[in-house]
Design a protein around this motif. Structure first.
Motif, mmCIF file in Angstrom:
data_model
loop_
_atom_site.group_PDB
_atom_site.id
_atom_site.type_symbol
_atom_site.label_atom_id
_atom_site.label_comp_id
_atom_site.label_asym_id
_atom_site.label_seq_id
_atom_site.Cartn_x
_atom_site.Cartn_y
_atom_site.Cartn_z
ATOM 1 N N ARG A 137 5.906 4.469 6.001
ATOM 2 C CA ARG A 137 4.747 4.751 6.861
ATOM 3 C C ARG A 137 3.798 3.565 6.941
ATOM 4 N NH1 ARG A 137 7.183 8.926 8.641
ATOM 5 N NH2 ARG A 137 7.863 10.369 7.049
ATOM 6 N N MET A 138 4.125 2.492 6.222
ATOM 7 C CA MET A 138 3.168 1.378 6.167
ATOM 8 C C MET A 138 3.732 0.119 6.793
ATOM 9 S SD MET A 138 1.716 2.049 2.346
ATOM 10 C CE MET A 138 1.389 3.722 1.783
ATOM 11 N N SER A 139 4.731 0.308 7.663
ATOM 12 C CA SER A 139 5.407 -0.839 8.265
ATOM 13 C C SER A 139 4.463 -1.769 8.994
ATOM 14 C CB SER A 139 6.482 -0.365 9.242
ATOM 15 O OG SER A 139 7.714 -0.301 8.589
ATOM 16 N N ASP A 140 3.456 -1.229 9.657
ATOM 17 C CA ASP A 140 2.608 -2.129 10.447
ATOM 18 C C ASP A 140 1.645 -2.950 9.601
ATOM 19 O OD1 ASP A 140 2.019 0.611 10.480
ATOM 20 O OD2 ASP A 140 0.355 0.357 11.874
ATOM 21 N N LEU A 141 1.689 -2.770 8.267
ATOM 22 C CA LEU A 141 0.851 -3.616 7.425
ATOM 23 C C LEU A 141 1.652 -4.781 6.848
ATOM 24 C CD1 LEU A 141 -0.823 -0.797 5.303
ATOM 25 C CD2 LEU A 141 -1.658 -1.763 7.446
ATOM 26 N N ALA A 142 2.978 -4.717 7.082
ATOM 27 C CA ALA A 142 3.889 -5.594 6.334
ATOM 28 C C ALA A 142 3.656 -7.080 6.572
ATOM 29 C CB ALA A 142 5.332 -5.246 6.645
ATOM 30 N N ASP A 143 3.181 -7.463 7.755
ATOM 31 C CA ASP A 143 3.054 -8.915 7.945
ATOM 32 C C ASP A 143 1.616 -9.428 7.837
ATOM 33 O OD1 ASP A 143 2.456 -7.649 10.245
ATOM 34 O OD2 ASP A 143 4.123 -8.478 11.426
ATOM 35 N N MET A 179 15.865 -1.231 0.291
ATOM 36 C CA MET A 179 16.899 -0.896 1.264
ATOM 37 C C MET A 179 16.257 -0.994 2.642
ATOM 38 S SD MET A 179 19.931 -0.069 2.005
ATOM 39 C CE MET A 179 20.761 0.575 0.585
ATOM 40 N N ALA A 180 16.765 -1.914 3.445
ATOM 41 C CA ALA A 180 16.099 -2.178 4.723
ATOM 42 C C ALA A 180 17.055 -2.144 5.911
ATOM 43 C CB ALA A 180 15.406 -3.541 4.657
ATOM 44 N N LYS A 181 16.509 -1.796 7.052
ATOM 45 C CA LYS A 181 17.247 -1.811 8.316
ATOM 46 C C LYS A 181 16.655 -2.885 9.209
ATOM 47 C CE LYS A 181 19.594 0.675 10.109
ATOM 48 N NZ LYS A 181 21.070 0.554 10.249
ATOM 49 N N PRO A 182 17.291 -4.057 9.281
ATOM 50 C CA PRO A 182 16.735 -5.108 10.129
ATOM 51 C C PRO A 182 17.007 -4.843 11.609
ATOM 52 C CG PRO A 182 18.732 -5.885 9.031
ATOM 53 C CD PRO A 182 18.519 -4.466 8.594
ATOM 54 N N GLY A 183 16.105 -5.287 12.452
ATOM 55 C CA GLY A 183 16.327 -5.208 13.890
ATOM 56 C C GLY A 183 16.077 -3.831 14.475
ATOM 57 N N LEU A 184 16.573 -3.627 15.682
ATOM 58 C CA LEU A 184 16.251 -2.399 16.405
ATOM 59 C C LEU A 184 17.285 -1.300 16.187
ATOM 60 C CD1 LEU A 184 15.052 -4.056 19.724
ATOM 61 C CD2 LEU A 184 13.672 -3.169 17.837
ATOM 62 N N ASP A 185 18.266 -1.563 15.367
ATOM 63 C CA ASP A 185 19.332 -0.620 15.063
ATOM 64 C C ASP A 185 18.772 0.703 14.510
ATOM 65 O OD1 ASP A 185 21.651 0.596 14.208
ATOM 66 O OD2 ASP A 185 21.949 -0.744 12.505
ATOM 67 N N GLY A 186 19.140 1.804 15.139
ATOM 68 C CA GLY A 186 18.596 3.097 14.718
ATOM 69 C C GLY A 186 19.521 3.903 13.820
ATOM 70 N N VAL A 244 11.334 -9.623 3.555
ATOM 71 C CA VAL A 244 11.121 -10.586 2.475
ATOM 72 C C VAL A 244 9.740 -10.384 1.831
ATOM 73 C CG1 VAL A 244 10.979 -13.043 1.910
ATOM 74 C CG2 VAL A 244 12.750 -12.220 3.458
ATOM 75 N N ALA A 245 8.740 -10.044 2.644
ATOM 76 C CA ALA A 245 7.416 -9.749 2.075
ATOM 77 C C ALA A 245 7.524 -8.551 1.130
ATOM 78 C CB ALA A 245 6.404 -9.463 3.188
ATOM 79 N N ALA A 246 8.272 -7.533 1.545
ATOM 80 C CA ALA A 246 8.439 -6.348 0.688
ATOM 81 C C ALA A 246 9.157 -6.732 -0.598
ATOM 82 C CB ALA A 246 9.212 -5.253 1.418
ATOM 83 N N ALA A 247 10.199 -7.563 -0.478
ATOM 84 C CA ALA A 247 10.958 -7.968 -1.667
ATOM 85 C C ALA A 247 10.048 -8.704 -2.650
ATOM 86 C CB ALA A 247 12.128 -8.864 -1.266
ATOM 87 N N GLU A 248 9.166 -9.539 -2.116
ATOM 88 C CA GLU A 248 8.271 -10.288 -2.987
ATOM 89 C C GLU A 248 7.246 -9.370 -3.663
ATOM 90 O OE1 GLU A 248 6.038 -14.454 -2.540
ATOM 91 O OE2 GLU A 248 5.108 -12.890 -1.357
ATOM 92 N N GLN A 249 6.588 -8.527 -2.879
ATOM 93 C CA GLN A 249 5.546 -7.664 -3.432
ATOM 94 C C GLN A 249 6.105 -6.657 -4.429
ATOM 95 O OE1 GLN A 249 3.733 -5.953 0.076
ATOM 96 N NE2 GLN A 249 2.945 -7.929 0.767
ATOM 97 N N ARG A 266 13.544 -0.777 11.935
ATOM 98 C CA ARG A 266 12.866 -1.825 12.706
ATOM 99 C C ARG A 266 12.108 -2.834 11.851
ATOM 100 N NH1 ARG A 266 11.714 2.690 15.190
ATOM 101 N NH2 ARG A 266 13.164 3.218 16.845
ATOM 102 N N GLN A 267 12.807 -3.407 10.888
ATOM 103 C CA GLN A 267 12.168 -4.399 10.030
ATOM 104 C C GLN A 267 12.544 -5.801 10.487
ATOM 105 O OE1 GLN A 267 10.247 -3.340 7.035
ATOM 106 N NE2 GLN A 267 10.316 -1.595 8.432
ATOM 107 N N THR A 268 11.549 -6.658 10.547
ATOM 108 C CA THR A 268 11.844 -8.068 10.812
ATOM 109 C C THR A 268 12.217 -8.706 9.472
ATOM 110 O OG1 THR A 268 9.588 -8.786 10.363
ATOM 111 C CG2 THR A 268 10.092 -8.132 12.639
ATOM 112 N N PRO A 269 12.920 -9.829 9.509
ATOM 113 C CA PRO A 269 13.231 -10.526 8.251
ATOM 114 C C PRO A 269 11.961 -10.828 7.453
ATOM 115 C CG PRO A 269 14.545 -11.426 10.021
ATOM 116 C CD PRO A 269 13.598 -10.462 10.659
ATOM 117 N N GLU A 270 10.885 -11.176 8.154
ATOM 118 C CA GLU A 270 9.618 -11.473 7.463
ATOM 119 C C GLU A 270 9.119 -10.256 6.686
ATOM 120 O OE1 GLU A 270 10.310 -12.360 10.553
ATOM 121 O OE2 GLU A 270 10.137 -14.561 10.487
ATOM 122 N N MET A 271 9.201 -9.074 7.322
ATOM 123 C CA MET A 271 8.742 -7.851 6.657
ATOM 124 C C MET A 271 9.594 -7.550 5.426
ATOM 125 S SD MET A 271 8.340 -5.700 10.152
ATOM 126 C CE MET A 271 7.551 -4.157 9.783
#
Ligand code: B12
Ligand SMILES: Nc1nc2c(ncn2[C@@H]2O[C@H](COP(=O)(O)OP(=O)(O)OP(=O)(O)O)[C@@H](O)[C@H]2O)c(=O)[nH]1
Ligand SMILES: [Mg+2]
Lengths: 330, 132
Positions: A98-104, B9-16, B48-53, B41-46
């Motif tokens: 639910r917090m995807s839009d905070l990710a960047d 566990m992430a789903k990159p891109g627009l794949d549903g 990697v940020a999650a992996a770091e945090q 709908r995760q970008t690579p940046e999102m």
């Protein structure tokens, strides 16, 4: 190394903070030297708790609130707690969805945590993690508890302002009479206000608050907010309520008092935890626990005597004595 | 308390297609890991940020829409940039076998296609994950 780590965290390194948090969760010895170094730099951030029943919208609301707080330029740390499985020890941590839009946003740090068997709606290391995020430079730290029932209220031991999230359709008026979770609210949020029954729930909660005000004199009366977290509706008002509570805490001197209480409790809890761990380890490893339990089973010993004997013995152990002597010498 | 394996566990891109990712998140949690599911709908940046945090030990990428050759190497590269080289990177979904080599060369540690027994995935992670 502890020194480097602490320095990196104070300079804002997410990576160093992330590792320290892992060590804290694991109760890894390496954490404590770092914590000692960052401790003087903590206590500055304001801590907001978001609690309520499972699925009430806590994560969605946390997401919207974080965005709102960012509008004022403040940096935000989020701690989202989900339950561990009591059977496998694993956990599925889903709050981040639910917090995807905070990710960047580089000024938001989100950490998911599992309860690891700790009851009370929180993870054991939660208050330690708050310190790390504080030292990392976050101005406001939002803690989302697990979905709670009625008496999982540990959040009050950490949060400066506790928000209780209620939703229409989950219970009747009787529910809102019950103690526990209702009593810890500094701010109420009726979320999913787009659903039928929100106005009625709002009225019930307000009536309950009014009743409480008659029973007990209080400097602060919890406001009741309505929100539709998925659309961000009512979130600005929620933040205003939280800020009003914060102002009340400062103006009334409650802030200082309440922080003092929290620090005292935390210190005692830590001492309690470590003392117990040491005593338990000793009893278990020496085989004395087994022997005592055998006697308890046969009624040759009672747990009251066991407790007192253990205590007496520990207090008179050479280490304790030396400590005591040193203390009295001054 | 013992160290627990933390996984993203992430789903990159627009794949549903999220069944496989959700299934695997559950399987890994059942196996005692702490699994952060990031959603769609995760970008690579999102990611990697999650992996770091989260200080993740493992990052899992699931793709069924044919975008793996773009997204997986991108995640690898960003992980390197952040200094997160010791994190285990595993992928799965609809990925033609002829792409496995390319993905592994670009830095993915393993790829698991449809029909992989989930136990094999869990074993691979447990055997290859870092110590912190
Ligand atoms: C179910 C399904 C759907 C469902 C999805 C429901 C959902 N919420 O997931 C619906 C009906 C919505 C759907 C829609 C579409 N689909 Co579809 N769908 C499928 C189908 C039949 C099964 C997928 C599935 O759920 N499998 C079960 C899970 C458990 O298996 P899995 O994901 O493969 O996971 C296993 C492994 O791959 C691996 N794994 C997977 N992820 C990960 C991650 C890690 C880290 C690891 C280690 C392992 C791992 O482990 C799992 C266990 O072994 C596949 C065909 C197929 N046989 O795969 C097509 C398929 C994936 N779909 C396809 C297409 C084209 C579509 C649509 C574009 C159709 C359309 N034109 O509208 C849309 C797109 C939707 C979108 N927004 O992305 C194509 C993709 C072609 C491609 N790659 O080029 C496929 C391959 C069908 C085909 N043969 O054409 N689909
Ligand atoms: N109609 C409506 N749905 C909402 C609202 N807020 C959240 N939801 C939905 O409620 C569901 C649960 O939301 P979450 O934010 O995950 O709830 P939670 O309290 O964090 O859940 P747990 O962490 O599992 O206890 C999701 O499907 C949300 O989209 C709202 O204001 N109105
Ligand atoms: Mg949640």
């Amino acid at each position: 190394m502890a020194h480097d780590f602490a320095a990196q965290i104070l300079e804002g390194s997410n990576r160093a903070a992330a590792r320290l948090i892992s060590w804290l969760e694991d109760e890894d010895e390496r954490a404590y030297e770092c914590m000692k170094e960052i401790y003087p730099h903590t206590g500055r951030a304001f801590v907001v708790g978001i609690t309520g029943s499972p699925g009430a919208g806590k994560s969605t609301l946390t997401n919207a609130l974080a965005r709102e707080i960012r509008q004022s330029g403040l940096k935000v740390g989020i701690l989202a707690v989900d339950p561990s499985s009591p059977f496998t020890g694993g956990a599925l941590l889903g709050d981040r969805v639910r917090m995807s839009d905070l990710a960047d946003d580089p000024d938001i740090y989100i950490r998911s945590m599992a309860t690891r068997g700790f009851l009370g709606g929180m993870a054991k290391a939660a208050s330690d993690v708050v310190k790390v995020l504080d030292a990392l430079g976050k101005d406001v730290i939002v803690i989302e508890t697990v979905g709670v029932g009625q008496d999982e209220v540990d959040i009050v031991g950490v949060a400066d302002t506790t928000c209780v999230v209620l939703v229409p359709g989950l219970g009747d008026a009787i529910q809102s009479m019950k103690a526990g979770i209702m009593e810890i609210a500094d701010v109420f949020v009726i979320n999913k206000a787009d659903r039928p029954g929100a106005d009625m729930l709002c009225a019930e909660v307000s009536a309950r608050i009014e009743m409480d005000a008659h029973l007990r004199e209080r400097g602060w009366v919890a406001p009741v907010n309505k929100s539709v977290a998925v659309e961000g509706v009512g979130v600005h008002e929620l933040w205003l309520s939280i800020e009003a509570h914060r102002k009340y805490l400062f103006d009334s001197g409650r802030f200082y008092e309440s922080r003092r209480e929290k620090i005292a409790k935390e210190a005692l809890r830590m001492i309690h935890g470590e003392l117990f761990r040491v005593v338990r380890e000793q009893l278990e490893q020496s085989g004395r626990l087994d022997a005592a339990v055998e006697k308890l089973m046969n009624k040759k010993l009672d747990p009251y005597t066991l407790m007192r004997d253990t205590l007496t013995e520990w207090l008179s152990s050479s280490q304790c004595k030396r400590r005591h002597d040193e203390d009295t010498k001054g | 308390m013992a160290q627990k394996i933390k996984m993203i566990m992430a789903k990159p891109g627009l794949d549903g297609h999220d069944r496989g990712a959700k299934l695997l998140a559950r399987v890994c949690a059942e196996a005692g890991m702490e699994v952060v599911y990031t959603g769609l709908r995760q970008t690579p940046e999102m990611i990697v940020a999650a992996a770091e945090q989260e200080d993740a030990d493992v990052v899992g990428l699931s793709s069924l829409s044919g975008v793996h050759n773009y997204f997986f190497p991108k995640v690898v590269e960003l992980m390197k940039q952040k200094g997160l080289e010791d994190v285990l990177l595993v992928g799965g979904g609809i990925i033609p076998e002829e792409d496995y080599d390319f993905l592994k060369k670009s830095g993915m540690n393993a790829i698991f296609g449809p029909g992989t027994p989930t136990g094999a995935i869990v074993d691979f992670i447990k055997e290859n994950v870092r110590k912190r």
